[in-house]
Design a protein around this motif. Structure first.
Motif, PDB file in Angstrom:
ATOM      1  N   LEU A 170     -56.390  93.149 -48.398  1.00  0.00           N
ATOM      2  CA  LEU A 170     -56.759  92.985 -46.994  1.00  0.00           C
ATOM      3  C   LEU A 170     -56.633  91.507 -46.636  1.00  0.00           C
ATOM      4  N   VAL A 171     -55.877  91.222 -45.595  1.00  0.00           N
ATOM      5  CA  VAL A 171     -55.686  89.832 -45.169  1.00  0.00           C
ATOM      6  C   VAL A 171     -56.256  89.677 -43.766  1.00  0.00           C
ATOM      7  N   SER A 172     -56.978  88.575 -43.544  1.00  0.00           N
ATOM      8  CA  SER A 172     -57.483  88.334 -42.199  1.00  0.00           C
ATOM      9  C   SER A 172     -57.608  86.833 -41.930  1.00  0.00           C
ATOM     10  N   PHE A 173     -58.178  86.496 -40.797  1.00  0.00           N
ATOM     11  CA  PHE A 173     -58.239  85.112 -40.325  1.00  0.00           C
ATOM     12  C   PHE A 173     -59.662  84.726 -39.961  1.00  0.00           C
ATOM     13  N   GLY A 174     -59.900  83.432 -39.912  1.00  0.00           N
ATOM     14  CA  GLY A 174     -61.194  82.996 -39.400  1.00  0.00           C
ATOM     15  C   GLY A 174     -61.445  81.522 -39.610  1.00  0.00           C
ATOM     16  N   GLY A 175     -62.613  81.075 -39.120  1.00  0.00           N
ATOM     17  CA  GLY A 175     -63.023  79.689 -39.274  1.00  0.00           C
ATOM     18  C   GLY A 175     -63.980  79.548 -40.447  1.00  0.00           C
ATOM     19  N   ALA A 176     -64.489  78.337 -40.614  1.00  0.00           N
ATOM     20  CA  ALA A 176     -65.279  78.007 -41.803  1.00  0.00           C
ATOM     21  C   ALA A 176     -66.657  78.674 -41.828  1.00  0.00           C
ATOM     22  N   TYR A 177     -67.099  79.218 -40.690  1.00  0.00           N
ATOM     23  CA  TYR A 177     -68.415  79.879 -40.668  1.00  0.00           C
ATOM     24  C   TYR A 177     -68.293  81.341 -40.254  1.00  0.00           C
ATOM     25  N   SER A 178     -67.110  81.903 -40.430  1.00  0.00           N
ATOM     26  CA  SER A 178     -66.806  83.242 -39.914  1.00  0.00           C
ATOM     27  C   SER A 178     -67.698  84.352 -40.488  1.00  0.00           C
ATOM     28  N   ASN A 179     -68.388  85.042 -39.594  1.00  0.00           N
ATOM     29  CA  ASN A 179     -69.178  86.211 -40.011  1.00  0.00           C
ATOM     30  C   ASN A 179     -68.253  87.334 -40.462  1.00  0.00           C
ATOM     31  N   HIS A 180     -67.119  87.426 -39.814  1.00  0.00           N
ATOM     32  CA  HIS A 180     -66.152  88.469 -40.158  1.00  0.00           C
ATOM     33  C   HIS A 180     -65.627  88.301 -41.582  1.00  0.00           C
ATOM     34  N   LEU A 181     -65.221  87.082 -41.945  1.00  0.00           N
ATOM     35  CA  LEU A 181     -64.699  86.870 -43.304  1.00  0.00           C
ATOM     36  C   LEU A 181     -65.778  87.112 -44.348  1.00  0.00           C
ATOM     37  N   HIS A 182     -67.003  86.730 -43.992  1.00  0.00           N
ATOM     38  CA  HIS A 182     -68.109  86.920 -44.919  1.00  0.00           C
ATOM     39  C   HIS A 182     -68.290  88.408 -45.220  1.00  0.00           C
ATOM     40  N   ALA A 183     -68.309  89.219 -44.163  1.00  0.00           N
ATOM     41  CA  ALA A 183     -68.473  90.670 -44.342  1.00  0.00           C
ATOM     42  C   ALA A 183     -67.252  91.270 -45.048  1.00  0.00           C
ATOM     43  N   LEU A 184     -66.080  90.774 -44.700  1.00  0.00           N
ATOM     44  CA  LEU A 184     -64.845  91.301 -45.308  1.00  0.00           C
ATOM     45  C   LEU A 184     -64.816  91.026 -46.817  1.00  0.00           C
ATOM     46  N   ALA A 185     -65.195  89.798 -47.189  1.00  0.00           N
ATOM     47  CA  ALA A 185     -65.192  89.447 -48.621  1.00  0.00           C
ATOM     48  C   ALA A 185     -66.180  90.331 -49.372  1.00  0.00           C
ATOM     49  N   ALA A 186     -67.359  90.532 -48.780  1.00  0.00           N
ATOM     50  CA  ALA A 186     -68.389  91.339 -49.451  1.00  0.00           C
ATOM     51  C   ALA A 186     -67.950  92.795 -49.562  1.00  0.00           C
ATOM     52  N   ALA A 187     -67.400  93.344 -48.467  1.00  0.00           N
ATOM     53  CA  ALA A 187     -66.978  94.752 -48.486  1.00  0.00           C
ATOM     54  C   ALA A 187     -65.820  94.937 -49.459  1.00  0.00           C
ATOM     55  N   SER A 188     -64.904  93.972 -49.512  1.00  0.00           N
ATOM     56  CA  SER A 188     -63.765  94.073 -50.425  1.00  0.00           C
ATOM     57  C   SER A 188     -64.247  94.089 -51.870  1.00  0.00           C
ATOM     58  N   ALA A 189     -65.180  93.180 -52.166  1.00  0.00           N
ATOM     59  CA  ALA A 189     -65.709  93.107 -53.539  1.00  0.00           C
ATOM     60  C   ALA A 189     -66.422  94.406 -53.894  1.00  0.00           C
ATOM     61  N   CYS A 190     -67.133  94.949 -52.922  1.00  0.00           N
ATOM     62  CA  CYS A 190     -67.920  96.155 -53.147  1.00  0.00           C
ATOM     63  C   CYS A 190     -67.036  97.386 -53.387  1.00  0.00           C
ATOM     64  N   TYR A 191     -65.931  97.472 -52.670  1.00  0.00           N
ATOM     65  CA  TYR A 191     -65.140  98.709 -52.682  1.00  0.00           C
ATOM     66  C   TYR A 191     -63.759  98.567 -53.320  1.00  0.00           C
ATOM     67  N   GLY A 192     -63.573  97.495 -54.078  1.00  0.00           N
ATOM     68  CA  GLY A 192     -62.372  97.401 -54.891  1.00  0.00           C
ATOM     69  C   GLY A 192     -61.095  97.012 -54.160  1.00  0.00           C
ATOM     70  N   PHE A 193     -61.228  96.370 -53.005  1.00  0.00           N
ATOM     71  CA  PHE A 193     -60.042  95.803 -52.367  1.00  0.00           C
ATOM     72  C   PHE A 193     -59.908  94.343 -52.801  1.00  0.00           C
TER      73      PHE A 193
END
Ligand SMILES: *Cc1c(COP(=O)(O)O)cnc(C)c1O
Length: 331
Positions: free
Chosen positions: A69-92
C-alpha cells in the motif's frame, strides 16, 4: 460481509465506541443536547475517521491482490499513522511518500510509522506538488512490481465506504433521531461518507455538517458532490455490506472556523476554548481538526443557529497523535 480479518475487527471496534454527553455553557444556554461519538477511542493506533477511510481501501487492495500500500502525507499525518498501523496489523507492506526533505530528526509520527515497518520516501515540497510525483510512482512500480495507491488522507470514493460502519453504530446507539451529525472536514471524504450512509429512521431529519478546517473554500464542495452522487456504479459496492443502495445526501459545509488555516497554532479565543473544553469535558482535542469543529459548534450555538431542543451528534474523529506537533493544554 467479507471474511477479511480487518472487516470483522473494524465492525467490532465501531460497535464499542462510546457516546458521551457533554455540557458546555454555550450548549446549555442554547438548549442543545450534544453527544460526542468517541471515535478517537476506536483503536489505540488505527484511530478515528482515518480507520473508516482505510477500510474501503483495504478491501479494494485485497480484492485486487495487492500486498503493498502506497500513500502520501506530511510529517504529522494521521492518515499515514493509521495506514502504517493497519498494514502492520493485517500483513500489508506500506510505503509513504513524504512532503519535504528528510529532516535530521524525524517527527514522532514518522518515527512511529517507521517502527511499524512503513518505508519512507522524502520528496521536496516542489516535487510533491508537481507531476514529478508521477515519475516517482513509475519508478516505484518498476522497483516493486505493483502496489495499491491510496490518495492523500485516505480520500477518494473507496475512502467513503467504511463510514457506513460509523453511521450504523450511531443509528444503533441514539434513542431518538438526531438533528445534526457534525464532523471536521479536510478533504471532505468523511463528510461525504457520513452523508452517504445517513439513511433510515434515525437519520430522517439529520443534516450532516462538515466544519471546514481550511482557509478558503477551494473545491471542497465540488469534491463532496462528486463523492455523494445519488447512485453509484456497482464496482464501488462496499464488500462489508449487503448491497449498496441509492441514497440522497443531506449535507452542509460550514466555513469560517478554520482559525487561521490548516495546522496553525490556536491563539486567543480558540486557545481559550480549547483549554475550557478539555478541562470541563475531559475529552482531548487535536488543534487541526476536532478543536475547530467544537469551537464552530459552540460559536453557532452562541449565534442562535440551532433550534432549541436539538440533538447534535459530534464525531470525535481522532487525530490525537498529531497533538505531538503542538504545545497542548494540560488535561
Ligand atoms: C483527516 C482528519 C479529518 C478530516 O477528514 P477528511 O475526510 O479529510 O475531511 C478530520 N478529523 C481528523 C482528526 C482527521 O485526522
Amino acid at each position: 460481509m467479507t471474511d477479511s480479518p480487518w472487516c470483522a475487527d473494524f465492525l467490532k471496534w465501531s460497535k464499542s465506541v462510546p457516546m458521551q454527553s457533554i455540557e458546555l455553557p454555550e450548549f446549555d444556554r442554547a438548549g442543545l443536547n450534544v453527544i460526542v461519538r468517541r471515535d478517537d477511542l476506536l483503536h489505540p493506533a488505527i484511530s478515528g475517521n482515518k480507520a473508516y477511510k482505510l477500510l474501503g481501501h483495504l478491501e479494494t487492495a485485497h480484492r485486487l491482490g495487492a500486498r503493498l500500500l502506497v500513500s502520501f502525507g506530511g510529517a504529522y499525518s494521521n492518515h499515514l499513522h493509521a495506514l502504517a498501523a493497519a498494514s502492520a496489523c493485517y500483513g500489508f507492506s506500506s510505503l509513504a511518500i513524504i512532503r519535504g526533505e528528510r529532516p535530521k530528526q524525524l517527527s514522532p509520527t514518522l518515527r512511529d510509522v517507521e517502527a511499524l515497518g512503513m518505508q519512507l520516501r522524502f520528496v521536496s515540497r516542489a516535487d510533491y506538488a508537481s507531476s514529478n510525483v508521477d515519475s516517482l510512482l513509475v519508478r516505484l512500480r518498476e522497483e516493486f512490481g505493483g502496489f495499491y495507491l491510496i490518495p492523500e488522507g485516505g480520500g477518494g470514493a473507496a475512502g467513503t465506504l467504511g463510514l457506513k460502519l460509523c453511521m450504523e453504530a450511531i443509528a444503533h446507539t441514539v434513542d431518538s433521531a438526531p438533528d445534526a451529525i457534525c464532523v471536521a472536514a479536510g478533504t471532505g471524504t468523511t463528510l461525504a461518507g457520513l452523508a452517504r450512509y445517513a439513511q433510515g429512521d434515525k437519520f430522517c431529519k439529520a443534516a450532516v455538517m462538515g466544519f471546514s478546517v481550511l482557509k478558503g473554500e477551494g473545491n471542497l464542495g465540488a469534491t463532496i458532490r462528486k463523492l455523494t452522487p445519488t447512485s453509484l456504479p456497482l464496482n464501488e459496492t462496499f464488500h462489508c455490506s449487503v448491497t449498496d443502495q441509492f441514497y440522497t445526501a443531506q449535507w452542509r459545509l460550514i466555513h469560517g472556523f478554520h482559525a487561521g488555516g490548516y495546522a496553525k497554532t490556536p491563539k486567543g479565543e480558540v486557545l481559550d476554548f480549547w483549554r475550557r473544553f478539555e478541562s470541563s469535558t475531559g475529552i482531548p482535542l487535536d488543534p487541526v481538526y476536532t478543536l475547530k469543529m467544537f469551537w464552530g459548534m459552540a460559536s453557532l450555538a452562541n449565534q442562535g443557529y440551532w433550534q432549541k431542543g436539538s440533538t447534535l451528534v459530534a464525531i470525535h474523529s481522532g487525530g490525537l497523535q498529531g497533538r505531538r506537533g503542538f504545545a497542548c493544554p494540560e488535561i
